[in-house]
Design an enzyme around this catalytic site. Structure first.
Site, PDB file in Angstrom:
ATOM      1  N   HIS A 235       0.853  -1.189   0.000  1.00  0.00           N
ATOM      2  CA  HIS A 235       0.000   0.000   0.000  1.00  0.00           C
ATOM      3  C   HIS A 235       0.881   1.227   0.000  1.00  0.00           C
ATOM      4  O   HIS A 235       1.829   1.311   0.776  1.00  0.00           O
ATOM      5  CB  HIS A 235      -0.905   0.039   1.243  1.00  0.00           C
TER       6      HIS A 235
ATOM      7  N   ASP B 185     -15.596   1.347   6.998  1.00  0.00           N
ATOM      8  CA  ASP B 185     -14.703   2.383   6.470  1.00  0.00           C
ATOM      9  C   ASP B 185     -15.398   3.222   5.409  1.00  0.00           C
ATOM     10  O   ASP B 185     -15.209   4.432   5.330  1.00  0.00           O
ATOM     11  CB  ASP B 185     -13.421   1.786   5.889  1.00  0.00           C
TER      12      ASP B 185
ATOM     13  N   ARG C 173     -15.825  11.493   7.374  1.00  0.00           N
ATOM     14  CA  ARG C 173     -14.595  12.250   7.681  1.00  0.00           C
ATOM     15  C   ARG C 173     -14.298  13.254   6.574  1.00  0.00           C
ATOM     16  O   ARG C 173     -13.847  14.358   6.833  1.00  0.00           O
ATOM     17  CB  ARG C 173     -13.406  11.284   7.826  1.00  0.00           C
TER      18      ARG C 173
ATOM     19  N   SER D 142      -8.268   3.155   8.832  1.00  0.00           N
ATOM     20  CA  SER D 142      -8.957   3.121   7.543  1.00  0.00           C
ATOM     21  C   SER D 142      -8.137   2.304   6.533  1.00  0.00           C
ATOM     22  O   SER D 142      -8.653   1.387   5.863  1.00  0.00           O
ATOM     23  CB  SER D 142      -9.155   4.568   7.063  1.00  0.00           C
TER      24      SER D 142
ATOM     25  N   LYS E 248      -8.818  -2.038   5.439  1.00  0.00           N
ATOM     26  CA  LYS E 248      -9.058  -2.447   4.044  1.00  0.00           C
ATOM     27  C   LYS E 248      -7.984  -3.411   3.556  1.00  0.00           C
ATOM     28  O   LYS E 248      -8.268  -4.405   2.903  1.00  0.00           O
ATOM     29  CB  LYS E 248      -9.114  -1.213   3.143  1.00  0.00           C
TER      30      LYS E 248
HETATM   31  N1  URA Z   1      -6.529   6.552   2.537  1.00  0.00           N
HETATM   32  C1  URA Z   1      -7.436   5.791   3.163  1.00  0.00           C
HETATM   33  O1  URA Z   1      -7.797   4.733   2.679  1.00  0.00           O
HETATM   34  N2  URA Z   1      -7.946   6.227   4.316  1.00  0.00           N
HETATM   35  C2  URA Z   1      -7.588   7.392   4.898  1.00  0.00           C
HETATM   36  O2  URA Z   1      -8.081   7.729   5.947  1.00  0.00           O
HETATM   37  C3  URA Z   1      -6.635   8.173   4.243  1.00  0.00           C
HETATM   38  C4  URA Z   1      -6.104   7.725   3.053  1.00  0.00           C
END
Ligand code: URA
Length: 432
Positions: A83, A162, A169, A184, A188
């Site tokens: 990521h 999320d 958010r 977050s 994922k």
């Molecule tokens: N990317 C995400 O998936 N979540 C966040 O909170 C910020 C960047």
């Protein structure tokens, strides 16, 4: 009975939520029993007070389990992913995933779309004619089994907590919180059922988190979450004070990814692919050391095996693989405009966010989710940071279709300076 007011009061006063309170709140929120105004008050309290380490673990685990969690037990290969917090020209995932698969691991990669100044992997992949990123769970698994890679988007059943929290958010200005970002991202990624994960946390003006110290804290927080859930992980803190590679913009980045898959292309892109891919191989048990892993990835890029995997992925995901050989099959912008140096000097990038916004102005970025993109537009950076330019040399070449040119030029003019002396910082600042 859900007592939402007492949950809010705990966090408002800087206390720690119990595991039961976290589970009750998140289950109630996903089910629609907790209204957004309660949820935004809780998020604000978390934003202000942060979370204790074990509190954040429970919060993240509960988010992760709010939907389907992938399992690939019958695959016969370990699963790994990467990521990146993203930046200008960051196309590493595209050559990296097939290279890692060519070396024997599986990469079930769920990626996002571009928003604001950075591009998204899904949008870049869609610059390949016909390439489908919205895969069903069955299609995703089939692609992974057949090719060792699946490149898809988040589906409604993956981490629904999320999906709701992120949207809230976004509209309430509560993105920039380390526990909220870490939970977050990690909920994922860990829903992909991974054995190991490599994180690329960027610093610099083109990064999501500009300050180095905050990037380092985010990396440490995400690593602790991975380790608490039994997933091996390494984080690299890498440079986004300059664009990565020589291009930014969807089609241009796909072409540069193809070059990398053919053992060519920019050195910094290849370096990050080999480094991060090598670490994925080490964490996944295929390479004994990082150096061994790097060498294997480099071989997969040079001997065509990574390219062959990507060819198969394109076929499996409905795209036209002939564009690997025939680049004319990719959509091209109709116009070129050159931005030239007004004086001689050493190239120093000052504001990469402006570079991202320039691509948006040309039509290649989103201001809000759902905006249509012009995938053909983008920028080429023929010169490197720290290189001496003479007056009149091209600094940036704009590939465009006539839209937003003046705005893009104005943004780009303030994105760099030509100075008397400038020493670029390293590509990789630290490994955690
Ligand atoms: N990317 C995400 O998936 N979540 C966040 O909170 C910020 C960047």
């Amino acid at each position: 009975m859900l007592d939402i007011r007492s949950i809010l009061a705990v966090k408002r006063d800087g206390g720690r939520l119990s595991d039961a309170q976290i589970r009750e709140f998140l289950a109630g929120y996903v089910a629609g029993d907790v209204p957004d105004y309660f949820a935004s008050a809780l998020l604000m309290a978390i934003f202000v007070h942060g979370m204790a380490e074990d509190e954040l673990v429970t919060w993240t685990q509960t988010m992760l389990n709010s939907g389907r969690v992938m399992r690939f037990a019958s695959l016969g290969r370990r699963t790994v992913d990467k990521h990146s917090t993203g930046g200008i020209g960051d196309k590493v995932s595209i050559p990296l995933a097939p290279a890692v698969a060519a070396c024997g691991l599986a990469v079930p990669m769920i990626s996002g779309r571009g928003l604001g100044h950075t591009g998204g992997t899904l949008d870049k992949l869609e610059a390949i004619p016909g390439f489908r990123t919205q895969l069903s769970a069955e299609e995703f698994e089939r692609c992974l089994e057949r090719t060792g890679v699946a490149l898809g988007g988040q589906t409604p059943d993956l981490v629904p907590a999320d999906r709701k929290l992120y949207a809230l958010r976004d509209v309430t200005g509560l993105i920039e919180s380390i526990p909220l970002i870490a939970s977050s991202i990690m909920s994922k990624k860990l829903a992909e059922g991974l054995d190991a994960l490599v994180l690329d946390v960027k610093f610099g003006s083109g990064a999501f988190m500009v300050a180095e110290e905050r990037g380092a804290t985010l990396a440490g927080t995400m690593l602790k979450l991975a380790h608490s859930m039994g997933v091996k992980a390494t984080a690299f803190h890498t440079n986004m004070e300059r664009p990565l590679g020589r291009t930014a913009g969807h089609t241009l980045e796909i072409e540069e990814s193809f070059d990398c898959l053919e053992g060519r292309g920019p050195a910094d892109l290849r370096e990050l692919v080999c480094l991060q891919g090598g670490e994925m191989l080490r964490l996944g048990g295929v390479a004994a050391t990082l150096d061994d892993g790097r060498a294997r990835i480099a071989r997969a890029l040079d001997n065509g095996s990574a390219r062959e995997v990507f060819w198969n992925v394109i076929v499996e995901q409905g795209g036209d693989p002939r564009c690997l050989d025939e680049r004319g099959r990719l959509a091209k912008a109709t116009q070129r405009t050159e931005l030239r140096a007004e004086r001689g000097g050493v190239l120093a990038w000052r504001d990469l966010r402006a570079v991202g916004h320039a691509i948006c102005a040309l039509g290649g970025g989103r201001v809000k989710l759902g905006d249509q993109l012009d995938l053909a537009v983008g920028l080429v950076f023929p010169r490197s940071e720290g290189e001496h330019l003479a007056a009149g040399d091209v600094v940036i070449e704009l590939r465009h279709n006539g839209r937003g040119l003046e705005e893009a030029l104005a943004l780009l003019r303030r994105s760099f300076e030509l100075v008397d002396a400038h020493t670029p910082r390293p590509l990789v600042l630290a490994t955690y």
